[in-house]
Motif scaffolding. Sequence first.
Motif, PDB file in Angstrom:
ATOM      1  N   ILE A 308       1.092  -1.408   0.209  1.00 27.31           N
ATOM      2  CA  ILE A 308      -0.134   0.065  -0.122  1.00 27.31           C
ATOM      3  C   ILE A 308       0.470   1.151   0.249  1.00 27.31           C
ATOM      4  O   ILE A 308       0.294   2.364  -0.840  1.00 27.31           O
ATOM      5  N   LEU A 309       1.945   1.785   0.491  1.00 30.21           N
ATOM      6  CA  LEU A 309       2.593   2.457   0.654  1.00 30.21           C
ATOM      7  C   LEU A 309       3.859   2.584  -0.465  1.00 30.21           C
ATOM      8  O   LEU A 309       3.356   3.845  -0.789  1.00 30.21           O
ATOM      9  N   GLY A 310       4.012   1.830  -0.420  1.00 29.01           N
ATOM     10  CA  GLY A 310       4.700   2.101  -2.025  1.00 29.01           C
ATOM     11  C   GLY A 310       5.016   2.153  -3.034  1.00 29.01           C
ATOM     12  O   GLY A 310       4.521   3.639  -3.652  1.00 29.01           O
ATOM     13  N   GLY A 311       3.182   2.335  -3.608  1.00 31.30           N
ATOM     14  CA  GLY A 311       2.838   2.315  -4.374  1.00 31.30           C
ATOM     15  C   GLY A 311       1.559   4.060  -3.936  1.00 31.30           C
ATOM     16  O   GLY A 311       1.331   4.847  -5.201  1.00 31.30           O
ATOM     17  N   TRP A 312       1.118   4.550  -2.952  1.00 29.79           N
ATOM     18  CA  TRP A 312       0.620   5.522  -2.276  1.00 29.79           C
ATOM     19  C   TRP A 312       2.099   6.586  -2.548  1.00 29.79           C
ATOM     20  O   TRP A 312       1.752   7.680  -3.556  1.00 29.79           O
ATOM     21  N   LEU A 313       3.170   6.218  -2.280  1.00 34.05           N
ATOM     22  CA  LEU A 313       3.690   7.189  -1.989  1.00 34.05           C
ATOM     23  C   LEU A 313       4.543   7.996  -3.734  1.00 34.05           C
ATOM     24  O   LEU A 313       4.665   8.886  -3.155  1.00 34.05           O
ATOM     25  N   SER A 314       4.720   6.599  -3.979  1.00 33.08           N
ATOM     26  CA  SER A 314       5.744   7.071  -5.619  1.00 33.08           C
ATOM     27  C   SER A 314       4.760   7.699  -6.116  1.00 33.08           C
ATOM     28  O   SER A 314       4.663   8.638  -6.932  1.00 33.08           O
ATOM     29  N   ASP A 315       3.346   7.350  -6.391  1.00 31.05           N
ATOM     30  CA  ASP A 315       1.958   8.744  -6.568  1.00 31.05           C
ATOM     31  C   ASP A 315       1.511   9.900  -5.880  1.00 31.05           C
ATOM     32  O   ASP A 315       1.909  10.939  -7.120  1.00 31.05           O
ATOM     33  N   VAL A 316       2.024   9.880  -5.371  1.00 32.62           N
ATOM     34  CA  VAL A 316       1.631  11.272  -4.676  1.00 32.62           C
ATOM     35  C   VAL A 316       3.369  12.261  -4.777  1.00 32.62           C
ATOM     36  O   VAL A 316       3.615  13.564  -5.357  1.00 32.62           O
ATOM     37  N   TRP A 317       4.018  11.479  -4.576  1.00 28.18           N
ATOM     38  CA  TRP A 317       5.888  12.245  -5.367  1.00 28.18           C
ATOM     39  C   TRP A 317       5.222  12.547  -6.822  1.00 28.18           C
ATOM     40  O   TRP A 317       5.884  13.869  -7.063  1.00 28.18           O
ATOM     41  N   ALA A 318       5.492  11.880  -7.796  1.00 25.27           N
ATOM     42  CA  ALA A 318       4.782  11.696  -8.596  1.00 25.27           C
ATOM     43  C   ALA A 318       3.797  14.363  -8.794  1.00 25.27           C
ATOM     44  O   ALA A 318       3.762  14.250  -9.772  1.00 25.27           O
ATOM     45  N   ARG A 319       2.539  13.342  -8.484  1.00 27.22           N
ATOM     46  CA  ARG A 319       1.919  14.614  -8.313  1.00 27.22           C
ATOM     47  C   ARG A 319       2.442  15.705  -8.001  1.00 27.22           C
ATOM     48  O   ARG A 319       2.185  16.533  -8.252  1.00 27.22           O
TER      49      ARG A 319
END
Length: 447
Positions: A308-319
């Motif tokens: 959960i954390l890996g995918g979510w963090l990469s999305d937040v970072w990308a946005r």
Amino acid sequence: MDRHPNLPPSAAPETGPNAAGDITAPSPRPTQVRHIVLGLTIAAYMITYMDRVVISAAVPSIQKEFGFSIITMGWILSSFQWSYALFQVPVAWLGDRLGPRRALTLIVTWWSLLTSATTLAWSAGSMAAIRFLFGMGEAGAFPIATRSLARWMRPSERGFAQGATHAGSRLGGALTPALAALIMARYGWRAAFFAFGCLGILWSAVWHWYYRDTPAEHPSVNRQERELIECSLGSRTAAGERESVPWKSILASRQMWLLSAMYLCYAYNISVYLVWFPKYLNDSRGVSLERMGLYASLPLLAGTAGDILGGWLSDVWARRSGDLRTARRTMAIAGFLMAGLCILPACYTSSPFASVCYSCLAMFGLELTVGVSWAIPLDIGGNYAGSVAAFMNTCGNLGGATASAATAYVVKLYGWNAAFLVVAALCGVAAILHLWIRADQPLALPR
């Protein structure tokens, strides 16, 4: 809703209790059907791993009943992995032809029946054959599910969606050893296979009833949600055409091969934990069958959080940064390095509980990478995300198939520590490969 014949689209009257005499009433909020679709997909991933992992929890009981050696058991376990790897592309192609709704209904029913049929095995050969057929069905699960989400999830939700689905798979895998141990203690190992098989049949019925291949086809999706999805994806995803897959272009891509090599390392590593960790606890650490169920579940629970954390963090970072390439790459490299470093103390500590704790950290790091790994085919694959994911998963599971059998030989010749040191080394290789993978560079495929 039909437009009023005498008004432009922006002035079309609203329907409902607020519409009378008030053409400026606020538009309805978008429905949340895509989140229900995501929930059903998460449930499918859970069942995938529950059916896959139940045999790992049953290995000691099966060996005791049939007298199988660790080498024989390794080949039985790898028979699933070989068919799982070899049928990734053919079954994903079937999914592209049939559409995710019909294809997932078909393959989940198939592998659920084979899960229950494992109880009918009478020899090593028959069990290996059943596991091979079981792997044929499971081979299409992740690629077809990836295609189903590609038409429903917006790009800004993809990393989280892939992390959540794989978290579901790890949660299913984490719950299975403890649940299987409870069932086996009371009813025997065959009852566990039958129970998990029935769960998949139930999911297939619900999926076929609720899911549709595109938002435009779903009766519960309102105009606002449909436009929200289509505007973010582009009109090409809404059309739902079934086009031939450009395999020549896919296989000619350097990015495709880098992604696949990285995932081979990942799949080898996760297979060692999924297939052999319960046996390792029982054989090397002296953990009883009852405690084995709990201890084997803990690393997979930690992996669930990592998913959960890996995918979510990469999305937040990308946005926030607008740099998709760095967001995906940094999260993946950090996860692989964390996993490799934590495996070392897990091997050499004298305490079984400490070993499990370090293994939890290693699995957390390993699973930080998986949401990123499965988001990248969506980032670069376009309409062919399912086929790109299938090829990546094929290469990955060649590594997984090798791990199932090779680990048995490594353990017999060099011991359990050597088997896990191989995993640590492959984590380093995967981290290096991520330096050249570009999530911001779509494959040169036909539009």
